[in-house]
Design an enzyme around this catalytic site. Structure first.
Site, PDB file in Angstrom:
ATOM      1  N   SER A  57       0.270   8.961 -37.578  1.00 20.21           N
ATOM      2  CA  SER A  57       1.602   8.989 -36.981  1.00 20.21           C
ATOM      3  C   SER A  57       1.622   9.843 -35.745  1.00 20.21           C
ATOM      4  CB  SER A  57       2.833   9.342 -37.829  1.00 20.21           C
ATOM      5  OG  SER A  57       4.028   9.066 -37.492  1.00 20.21           O
ATOM      6  N   HIS A  97       4.922   2.214 -42.761  1.00 21.11           N
ATOM      7  CA  HIS A  97       4.532   3.593 -42.360  1.00 21.11           C
ATOM      8  C   HIS A  97       3.457   4.354 -43.223  1.00 21.11           C
ATOM      9  CE1 HIS A  97       4.280   6.340 -38.862  1.00 21.11           C
ATOM     10  NE2 HIS A  97       4.580   7.439 -39.731  1.00 21.11           N
ATOM     11  N   ASP A 131       5.760  -1.560 -40.495  1.00 20.33           N
ATOM     12  CA  ASP A 131       6.161  -0.223 -40.127  1.00 20.33           C
ATOM     13  C   ASP A 131       7.524   0.137 -39.410  1.00 20.33           C
ATOM     14  OD1 ASP A 131       6.088   2.655 -39.394  1.00 20.33           O
ATOM     15  OD2 ASP A 131       3.860   2.427 -39.159  1.00 20.33           O
TER      16      ASP A 131
END
Length: 687
Positions: free
Chosen positions: A540, A660, A625
């Site tokens: 991320s 995610h 995501d």
């Protein structure tokens, strides 16, 4: 990577699309891969599947290793296991797992741990028929007769909310869609509060609902118009108040409602003021307020419930330059204070009647400690979790009066794990401006610092998140093969206090990247590894870190793993329609301002890709995501493939049914880790 020839026919084709052009601040930007964001077009999915096919082909020679890694990691896990039960009212609640089942089963016992078990919710049954499953909410009503729970079967973090009558084993007729994480029960056991998501995946509405009533009749309690704010709702441990919490990256506002009068109107504690953050905890006739108002590292205030505004706040714990106040927990007779000093978490206990204090002591040089399940207010027992790089997650019950601790459970590591065979330490690297940056490191004892060992370095450095020095049983597959593992506690986190965070955001964001490079160079200089053996991993915002450092120093790393990387910083934050974009401007800056635009573009990984050699790369994405859209890693991969001048490995692996967090369920998650480790072992020549 061992040099292998892979037929160019398996390389994914780049569609011949018109480039997207954007002009801002006089800068005419061209994006050749903007078309990848249109997932409804067949060629986009075909492209992602072609990338997956290519990745599978390149990694085919590691399949036996992946299987071996999966088997040995699974063999360390006690598949049939039980969490430590916690007491709430007359019940003991816990979860358990069973061999061959991917998800936990939630249970309880009435009156004592010797009572018969009642299964409340079996996630495995709920997950049947779904490639992805995640339980969001699990919240028991005050009278323990009802259960509210929510599920996500796409990885989009948009949950469907259900209500279950535990006595009858029957669902209520209403089902509520598109909900967020926030939830609270009124003390009447009939009124509930939940949050709804907007199109940008932001919880923005608070809704009041009466059980057994039509969802169409639900009442809008609050709607947050400012797109930089998230809305959440919860309940105090005392069960006295429901708190509506509104927060951007830099500003807070909290409203409260008597939980015994759930039909009432929320009252604001202190109206928002830009840059002022505060958290609220209830005790008796007071609210405790943790705030950064004229207190960079936060301070603790106390205020009457009947007059909670800032004018009535009284100082309890002052601001300190060297100690970050992270939060407090109020119990009937004690206040537990969570702080961070010299990069390490601490727990301080204050007896409310006498004011006497003491600290809970921890044994390791680098570790992580946090609060466990403590739903009871009137108790002298604090449950906390402790772990270190060599100590499996341990659950303790701590007597706040006698200072005695009882180990309730240490997560079992099967196969004869002996922690005395491993060592952990805390190192310091010197950044380019002279700042000392902590590094947590773990390795198998007997290691020679001769620069010959492979090392895996990770980091994050954003949002004030302090990277925990925690145990991982899967990591043993690295350590047992002589790999050293390290964590760079770089600026942008809060390890060394709030200033540590402030010095790694906005127009100081590059400190995050240069700190990581300094940590890498320190580990090489001290003989822990070499450029030829150094691999790095981040996810991320940590994936942005990976992209930034390989643009700055592509020569420094043998291999890079970037999970769901946030790499197209400027384009994403300019787009008001994307999830999180507006609120992200309080973390990275607003690119509509030319000063921020120029600075962000100067480090944005996607914008800085050049015709040069890059390390071996494994990049992952999730099609669903909601935080980092799949097209960011996909575009980055395409641009790298087009411009890079080396013959190193470049792989994109997109999970076509997840978001995610990657695959759901413990078995599929282990397979993803096995794949990542196989990639790294291949680069290190440890096949």
């Amino acid at each position: 990577m061992n040099q292998r020839v892979v037929s160019s026919t398996v390389l994914p084709p780049i569609a011949n699309k018109q480039p997207h052009r954007l002009s801002i601040h006089g800068d005419d930007r061209t994006d050749d891969y903007f078309w990848l964001r249109y997932r409804d077009e067949p060629n986009v999915i075909a492209y992602l599947e072609a990338e997956n096919d290519y990745t599978k082909a390149v990694m085919a020679h590691t399949e036996s290793l992946q299987t071996a890694l999966y088997d040995e990691m699974l063999a360390r896990i006690q598949e049939t296991d039980l969490s430590v039960p916690y007491r709430k009212g007359d019940y003991y609640y816990y979860s358990r797992t069973e061999t061959g089942k991917a998800y936990p089963i939630y249970c309880r016992k009435a009156g004592s741990l010797d009572a018969p078990e009642t299964v409340l919710l079996d996630q495995n049954a709920l997950a049947e028929g779904h490639d992805f499953f995640e339980l969001g909410l699990f919240d028991i009503s005050p009278n323990h007769q009802l259960l509210a729970y929510s599920v996500d079967t796409a990885g989009s973090e948009r949950y469907t909310l259900f209500f279950l009558d535990l006595a009858m084993g029957q669902l209520y007729p209403e089902t509520i869609l598109e909900t967020g994480y926030g939830f609270a029960w009124g003390n009447d056991n009939q009124t509930i509060f939940y949050t709804l998501m907007d199109e940008a995946n932001r919880p923005f509405k608070l809704i009041r609902h009466r059980l057994s009533s039509a969802v169409s009749d639900d009442e809008l309690v609050y709607s947050e118009a400012d797109e930089s704010y998230f809305l959440s709702v919860g309940k105090t441990r005392s069960d006295a108040y429901i708190l509506l919490e509104l927060g951007s990256k830099i500003t807070s506002e909290v409203h409260y409602l008597d939980a015994n009068q759930p039909e009432g109107k929320f009252q604001v504690i202190q109206p928002r003021a830009s840059g002022i953050e505060y958290q609220v905890e209830h005790h008796s006739d007071s609210f405790y307020i943790v705030t950064n108002d004229e207190a960079l590292n936060f301070k603790l205030m106390q205020t009457p419930v009947t007059a909670p505004a800032k004018d009535n706040w009284q100082l309890v714990i002052p601001h300190r330059d060297q100690v970050l106040l992270e939060g407090v927990s109020a119990f009937a007779k004690h206040l537990v204070v969570y702080e961070r000093e010299s990069g390490l978490p601490t727990i301080r206990v204050r007896q409310l009647a006498s004011g006497e204090e003491h600290f809970i002591q921890f044994p390791d040089p680098t570790y992580s400690a946090d609060e466990g399940s403590n739903p009871e207010f009137d108790t002298e027992i604090l449950r906390f979790n402790y772990t270190s790089l060599v100590t499996p997650r341990s659950v303790f019950d701590y007597n706040l009066e006698t200072q005695e601790r009882e180990l309730k459970k240490e997560t079992p590591v099967l196969g004869g794990y002996d922690r005395t065979q491993y060592a952990s330490d805390r190192l310091m690297a010197t950044a380019t401006d002279g700042t000392q940056v902590p590094i947590s490191i773990v390795y198998k004892k007997g290691l020679e610092q001769n620069g010959a060992k492979p090392l895996l370095l990770t980091g994050y450095g954003s949002y004030g998140f302090s990277y925990p020095a925690a145990f991982s049983s899967t990591r043993l597959s690295l350590l047992e093969r002589g790999v050293v593992v390290a964590i760079a506690h770089i600026r942008g986190g809060s390890e060394m206090g709030r200033q540590w965070y402030e010095d790694g955001k906005f127009l100081k964001k590059k400190n995050t990247f240069t700190d990581f490079i300094a940590c890498s160079e320190h580990l090489i200089a001290q003989g822990w590894t070499s450029k030829e053996q150094l691999a790095v991993v981040g996810g991320s915002a940590g994936g942005l870190l990976m992209g930034a450092v390989i643009n700055l120093r592509p020569d420094l790393f043998k291999a890079v793993v970037a999970h769901v990387p946030f790499v197209d910083v400027v384009t994403t934050i300019l787009d008001d329609h994307l999830p999180l974009s507006v609120m992200e401007r309080e973390e990275w800056g607003d690119p509509n301002d030319k000063t921020f635009y120029d600075y962000m573009k100067s480090y944005s990984p996607y914008d800085r890709v050049e015709a040069r050699d890059y390390p071996n790369l494994l990049i992952t994405a999730g099609l669903n995501d909601a935080r980092v859209a799949y097209w960011e890693p996909a575009k980055w991969t395409a641009k790298l493939r087009s411009l890079k001048t080396d013959h190193n490995c470049l792989l994109l692996k997109t999970n076509m049914g997840a978001g995610h967090g990657g695959a759901s369920g413990r078995y599929e998650s282990l397979k993803e880790i096995a794949f990542e480790y196989a990639f790294l072992f291949d680069q290190w020549g440890l096949m």
